[in-house]
Design an enzyme around this catalytic site. Structure first.
Site, short mmCIF file in Angstrom:
data_model
loop_
_atom_site.label_atom_id
_atom_site.label_comp_id
_atom_site.label_asym_id
_atom_site.label_seq_id
_atom_site.Cartn_x
_atom_site.Cartn_y
_atom_site.Cartn_z
N TYR A 65 -63.70 -79.85 33.24
CA TYR A 65 -64.95 -78.95 33.52
C TYR A 65 -64.22 -78.30 34.95
O TYR A 65 -63.58 -79.28 35.20
CB TYR A 65 -66.23 -80.18 33.20
N CYS A 66 -65.07 -77.66 34.83
CA CYS A 66 -64.60 -76.91 36.08
C CYS A 66 -65.77 -76.99 37.33
O CYS A 66 -67.48 -77.40 36.34
CB CYS A 66 -63.83 -75.54 36.79
N LYS A 67 -66.43 -76.30 37.98
CA LYS A 67 -67.73 -75.51 38.49
C LYS A 67 -68.91 -74.32 37.13
O LYS A 67 -69.85 -75.46 37.71
CB LYS A 67 -67.66 -74.33 39.27
N GLY A 69 -67.34 -73.30 33.78
CA GLY A 69 -66.87 -73.58 32.93
C GLY A 69 -65.60 -72.42 32.70
O GLY A 69 -65.46 -72.05 31.73
N PHE A 94 -70.01 -78.25 36.07
CA PHE A 94 -70.37 -78.96 37.12
C PHE A 94 -71.77 -78.57 37.96
O PHE A 94 -73.36 -79.38 37.81
CB PHE A 94 -69.62 -79.47 38.23
#
Length: 105
Positions: A65-67, A69, A94
């Site tokens: 995951y990142c901020k 996607g 996230f």
């Protein structure tokens, strides 16, 4: 690589005994909280990201995951090219995470 919704990603992760959660955000983003037990490797490290990911166990299933996607989708694609068979991208990242949040000490 598979793009999974929050519900599917979390459900699959909770049922997976061979899982690793991978956070590919920047250190500044990680400081705002992260999914518990995640490993952090910043995708913006470029070759450093590839070098660190290459040291991970390719037999594990990675929940990335990142901020939002986007970067995690790129990370999953890179991981697939490096020989990782199972990398799952958290759609929405996230910023839309509804589960527990941990903070680095």
């Amino acid at each position: 690589m598979a793009d999974l919704s929050q519900i599917d990603w979390t459900k699959q992760l909770n049922e997976d005994n061979n899982s690793v959660v991978l956070d590919v955000r920047t250190p500044e983003e990680v400081a705002l909280g992260m999914i518990p037990n995640a490993i952090h490797i910043d995708i913006f490290k470029g070759q450093g990201f590839i070098d660190e990911v290459n040291q991970l166990d390719k037999t594990k299933n990675y929940y990335v995951y990142c901020k939002a996607g986007g970067r995690s989708g790129q990370a999953c694609a890179v991981m697939n090219q490096l020989g990782f068979d199972n990398a799952y991208n958290l759609v929405g990242g996230f910023s839309q995470w509804k589960g527990e949040v941990a903070f680095q000490e």
